[in-house]
Design a protein around this motif. Structure first.
Motif, PDB file in Angstrom:
ATOM      1  N   ASP A  76     -35.511 -27.387   7.071  1.00  0.00           N
ATOM      2  CA  ASP A  76     -36.381 -27.947   8.106  1.00  0.00           C
ATOM      3  C   ASP A  76     -36.479 -27.014   9.313  1.00  0.00           C
ATOM      4  O   ASP A  76     -37.564 -26.819   9.883  1.00  0.00           O
ATOM      5  CB  ASP A  76     -35.873 -29.315   8.556  1.00  0.00           C
ATOM      6  CG  ASP A  76     -36.080 -30.396   7.502  1.00  0.00           C
ATOM      7  OD1 ASP A  76     -36.870 -30.176   6.566  1.00  0.00           O
ATOM      8  OD2 ASP A  76     -35.440 -31.470   7.620  1.00  0.00           O
ATOM      9  N   GLY A  79     -38.557 -24.087   8.420  1.00  0.00           N
ATOM     10  CA  GLY A  79     -39.957 -24.507   8.418  1.00  0.00           C
ATOM     11  C   GLY A  79     -40.515 -24.588   9.822  1.00  0.00           C
ATOM     12  O   GLY A  79     -41.652 -24.170  10.083  1.00  0.00           O
ATOM     13  N   THR A 105     -36.902 -24.788  -1.040  1.00  0.00           N
ATOM     14  CA  THR A 105     -37.876 -23.761  -0.677  1.00  0.00           C
ATOM     15  C   THR A 105     -39.176 -23.958  -1.439  1.00  0.00           C
ATOM     16  O   THR A 105     -40.275 -23.843  -0.873  1.00  0.00           O
ATOM     17  CB  THR A 105     -37.307 -22.352  -0.947  1.00  0.00           C
ATOM     18  OG1 THR A 105     -36.169 -22.126  -0.105  1.00  0.00           O
ATOM     19  CG2 THR A 105     -38.350 -21.273  -0.680  1.00  0.00           C
ATOM     20  N   GLU A 108     -41.556 -26.286  -0.012  1.00  0.00           N
ATOM     21  CA  GLU A 108     -42.186 -25.856   1.240  1.00  0.00           C
ATOM     22  C   GLU A 108     -43.294 -24.826   1.010  1.00  0.00           C
ATOM     23  O   GLU A 108     -44.174 -24.677   1.847  1.00  0.00           O
ATOM     24  CB  GLU A 108     -41.135 -25.258   2.178  1.00  0.00           C
ATOM     25  CG  GLU A 108     -40.041 -26.227   2.608  1.00  0.00           C
ATOM     26  CD  GLU A 108     -40.563 -27.328   3.515  1.00  0.00           C
ATOM     27  OE1 GLU A 108     -41.531 -27.064   4.256  1.00  0.00           O
ATOM     28  OE2 GLU A 108     -40.015 -28.442   3.473  1.00  0.00           O
TER      29      GLU A 108
END
Length: 260
Positions: A76, A79, A105, A108
């Motif tokens: 997070d 990100g 990963t 994302e």
């Protein structure tokens, strides 16, 4: 909602029972010098995760390490720093082990190619079969199968605090070599920011069996200066849980190509 809540409570109760019965290290070996499959045996870890009703990643975070949500928290934060926003086409991960960071990963971003360098054959085979990644042949501290400037995101999680200084340094040169201009390099090391007196006392008294060569400390300035000399600037850093204490995650960006 009530059924979901009851299920969640049952999982938590199962984890509590496991913790009460077996303590800090559930299946982890005290042999941390011969590769991750000795330190984190594949079959035993998979059985234990199933018995706890957890995914492998959840099992490692919640039961083995006592740090629920640690992997997701790191992802997070990365990100939030925009590490995945550019949509990396090629990702390389050193020492993915169980694949807990790899799996998150892939939620994302959607790289065209995901390379791994993993010394534990059972874990590498599991990751190839489960996630379709490319397992590269390992050669000590080299990324020999990966061409220069070919990777958008190079990452390693909970790796460089388990190896000696020179092994880590050799990997650092290789990470900079394979990263494309404007690509990112992400890894964590146990720097002086993680080693205040109380943290050292905690590791020394509560680290558990096998914690002698691991965790390995790394001077933060040595990392930053080395990567700067390789054309990689530090973009961000943050602390993340590591067992009974913490580790420091460093995010570098490789300088863009210069015109000659």
């Amino acid at each position: 909602m009530r059924a979901v809540d009851k299920g969640a409570l049952a999982v938590k109760a199962g984890v509590k029972r496991l913790l009460g019965r077996t303590g800090f290290d559930i299946v982890r070996s005290t042999n941390n010098r011969q590769g991750v499959d000795d330190f984190l045996p594949f079959e035993a870890t998979m059985r234990a995760a199933r018995a706890a009703g957890l995914s492998v990643g959840e099992y490692l975070d919640e039961v083995m390490n006592g740090t629920p949500g640690a992997t997701q928290s790191t992802i997070d934060k990365l990100g939030g720093l925009g590490v995945f926003a550019a949509g990396p086409r090629t990702v390389l991960e050193i020492g993915p082990g169980s694949g807990r960071y790899l799996e998150k990963t892939l939620k994302e971003c959607s790289p065209e190619r995901y390379e791994i360098y993993e010394t534990a054959a059972p874990w590498a085979a599991y990751l190839v079969e489960t996630f379709g990644v490319v397992a590269q042949p390992t050669e000590g501290a080299r990324l020999a199968a990966t061409p220069d400037a070919s990777v958008d995101l190079v990452q390693a999680h909970k790796v460089f605090n388990t190896v000696t200084f020179l092994i880590a340094a050799r990997y650092f040169f290789e990470m900079a070599r394979v990263t494309r201009p404007e690509g990112r390099i992400v890894f964590d090391v146990m720097t002086e920011n993680c080693l205040g007196p109380e943290a050292v006392r905690t590791w020394a008294t509560k680290g558990g069996p096998g914690h002698d060569s691991y965790p390995a400390a790394m001077p933060r300035r040595a990392c930053v200066d080395l990567f700067a000399s390789l054309g990689c600037r530090l973009e961000a850093e943050f602390l993340a849980p590591l067992g009974v204490a913490s580790t420091e995650v460093l995010v570098f960006r490789k300088d863009g190509a210069t015109e000659g």
